[in-house]
Write an enzyme that holds these catalytic residues in place. Structure first.
Site, mmCIF file in Angstrom:
data_model
loop_
_atom_site.group_PDB
_atom_site.id
_atom_site.type_symbol
_atom_site.label_atom_id
_atom_site.label_comp_id
_atom_site.label_asym_id
_atom_site.label_seq_id
_atom_site.Cartn_x
_atom_site.Cartn_y
_atom_site.Cartn_z
ATOM 1 N N ARG A 154 23.293 -37.394 -51.579
ATOM 2 C CA ARG A 154 24.360 -36.638 -52.233
ATOM 3 C C ARG A 154 24.584 -37.114 -53.667
ATOM 4 O O ARG A 154 25.444 -36.569 -54.351
ATOM 5 C CB ARG A 154 25.653 -36.824 -51.456
ATOM 6 C CG ARG A 154 26.018 -35.646 -50.542
ATOM 7 C CD ARG A 154 27.291 -36.044 -49.838
ATOM 8 N NE ARG A 154 28.059 -34.974 -49.320
ATOM 9 C CZ ARG A 154 28.133 -34.660 -48.026
ATOM 10 N NH1 ARG A 154 27.370 -35.277 -47.153
ATOM 11 N NH2 ARG A 154 28.949 -33.721 -47.631
ATOM 12 N N LYS A 190 26.225 -26.429 -43.149
ATOM 13 C CA LYS A 190 24.897 -27.052 -43.232
ATOM 14 C C LYS A 190 24.585 -27.846 -41.970
ATOM 15 O O LYS A 190 23.444 -27.900 -41.533
ATOM 16 C CB LYS A 190 24.763 -27.932 -44.480
ATOM 17 C CG LYS A 190 25.694 -29.115 -44.452
ATOM 18 C CD LYS A 190 25.485 -30.050 -45.606
ATOM 19 C CE LYS A 190 26.505 -31.171 -45.521
ATOM 20 N NZ LYS A 190 26.653 -31.794 -44.204
ATOM 21 N N ARG A 209 36.542 -32.717 -52.623
ATOM 22 C CA ARG A 209 35.119 -32.600 -52.231
ATOM 23 C C ARG A 209 34.364 -31.715 -53.210
ATOM 24 O O ARG A 209 33.208 -31.999 -53.558
ATOM 25 C CB ARG A 209 35.011 -32.006 -50.815
ATOM 26 C CG ARG A 209 35.350 -33.020 -49.757
ATOM 27 C CD ARG A 209 35.559 -32.357 -48.428
ATOM 28 N NE ARG A 209 34.314 -31.983 -47.775
ATOM 29 C CZ ARG A 209 34.265 -31.340 -46.623
ATOM 30 N NH1 ARG A 209 35.366 -30.983 -46.017
ATOM 31 N NH2 ARG A 209 33.115 -31.047 -46.084
ATOM 32 N N ARG A 241 39.340 -31.089 -39.170
ATOM 33 C CA ARG A 241 38.912 -32.343 -39.789
ATOM 34 C C ARG A 241 39.850 -32.671 -40.949
ATOM 35 O O ARG A 241 40.236 -31.769 -41.700
ATOM 36 C CB ARG A 241 37.482 -32.187 -40.338
ATOM 37 C CG ARG A 241 36.421 -32.362 -39.284
ATOM 38 C CD ARG A 241 35.053 -31.972 -39.745
ATOM 39 N NE ARG A 241 34.673 -32.414 -41.074
ATOM 40 C CZ ARG A 241 33.440 -32.283 -41.581
ATOM 41 N NH1 ARG A 241 32.483 -31.748 -40.850
ATOM 42 N NH2 ARG A 241 33.157 -32.679 -42.796
ATOM 43 N N ARG A 250 37.830 -23.981 -40.501
ATOM 44 C CA ARG A 250 36.973 -24.611 -39.488
ATOM 45 C C ARG A 250 37.798 -25.443 -38.500
ATOM 46 O O ARG A 250 38.713 -26.156 -38.880
ATOM 47 C CB ARG A 250 35.961 -25.519 -40.205
ATOM 48 C CG ARG A 250 35.090 -26.311 -39.251
ATOM 49 C CD ARG A 250 33.862 -26.788 -39.912
ATOM 50 N NE ARG A 250 34.110 -27.730 -40.991
ATOM 51 C CZ ARG A 250 33.133 -28.297 -41.699
ATOM 52 N NH1 ARG A 250 31.880 -27.994 -41.453
ATOM 53 N NH2 ARG A 250 33.419 -29.138 -42.664
#
Ligand code: AMP
Length: 221
Positions: free
Chosen positions: A82, A3, A165, A154, A121
């Site tokens: 959120r 995103k 998450r 990360r 990632r």
């Protein structure tokens, strides 16, 4: 899960201000500890574990940056709100500033794909370019194509944080879909494909969304 990349592409195309709450936390994490407020240090702990940062801390940070909402090119809020509490606070702030949200984009992706994207990632520590070990690998392993910077994973992209998450998303963020659907602002976009494909799909969906809104307004007046 991409995103941020999409928000950045939209920012470049539309010249709208891009406010990412995650980026603000990550930037704070780079400051020397003596320059971090207790609330920010606490926030970074939540982030590393993959949990949501408490609403009060997030809201403080957004309020400090409310000038973004008046950017001449408009604004893109990335990763915010959120929770329902954040969405309510945002609505109150927007009402008091005489502003309105144009659309709320929700990217849809199967959970297995989300896990694969997040766990693969890698980010450049210097220029923040984003890679993926399988989908978009750098030419030399662990090294940024653009600036030779070192690539890192990360902390919140590690398997144990990803699980937390996803739970936080189901519990706190998923209810926002209904919230914005009721306000008539929700634009659903499929997030399968390359960043460029998703971007073109986003522009097309926002374009048809805008046309439908104009059409509706014309029929009412
Ligand atoms: P992101 O880069 O948007 O995925 O955000 C990374 C992390 O920052 C999240 O997993 C949360 O720990 C924290 N964070 C970012 N935005 C928010 C928000 N609006 N509310 C609570 N926590 C947030």
């Amino acid at each position: 899960m991409g995103k941020g990349t999409q928000a950045d592409l939209l920012h470049q195309r539309l010249k709208a201000c891009h406010l990412s709450t995650g980026d603000v936390f990550r930037a704070a994490g780079k400051l020397p500890e003596c320059e971090q407020s207790p609330a920010m240090m606490e926030a970074l702990g939540y982030m590393r574990r993959g949990e949501l940062v408490p609403d009060s801390t997030v809201w403080e940070m957004v309020r400090e940056r409310k000038g973004c909402l008046h950017c001449a090119g408009g604004f893109i809020l990335d990763g915010f709100p959120r929770t329902l509490g954040q969405a309510e606070s945002l609505k109150q702030l927007m009402d008091s500033e005489g502003l309105e949200l144009t659309a709320v984009v929700n990217y849809e992706l199967p959970v297995s794909e989300i896990v694969a994207r997040l766990s693969g990632r890698r980010t450049c520590e210097k220029c923040k370019a984003v890679y993926h070990v399988k989908e978009r690998p750098p030419k030399a392993e662990g090294c940024c194509d653009r600036c030779d910077g070192k690539l890192f994973q990360r902390e919140d992209d590690r398997p144990e944080s990803i699980r937390v998450r996803l739970e936080a998303y189901d519990r706190s963020t998923a209810p926002l879909i209904q919230f914005y659907e009721k306000l008539g602002l929700l634009v659903q976009v499929g997030a399968v494909g390359t960043p460029d494909e998703i971007f073109e799909r986003t522009l097309a969906r926002l374009g048809s969304w805008r046309a439908a809104c104009v059409d509706k307004a014309c029929r009412v007046s």
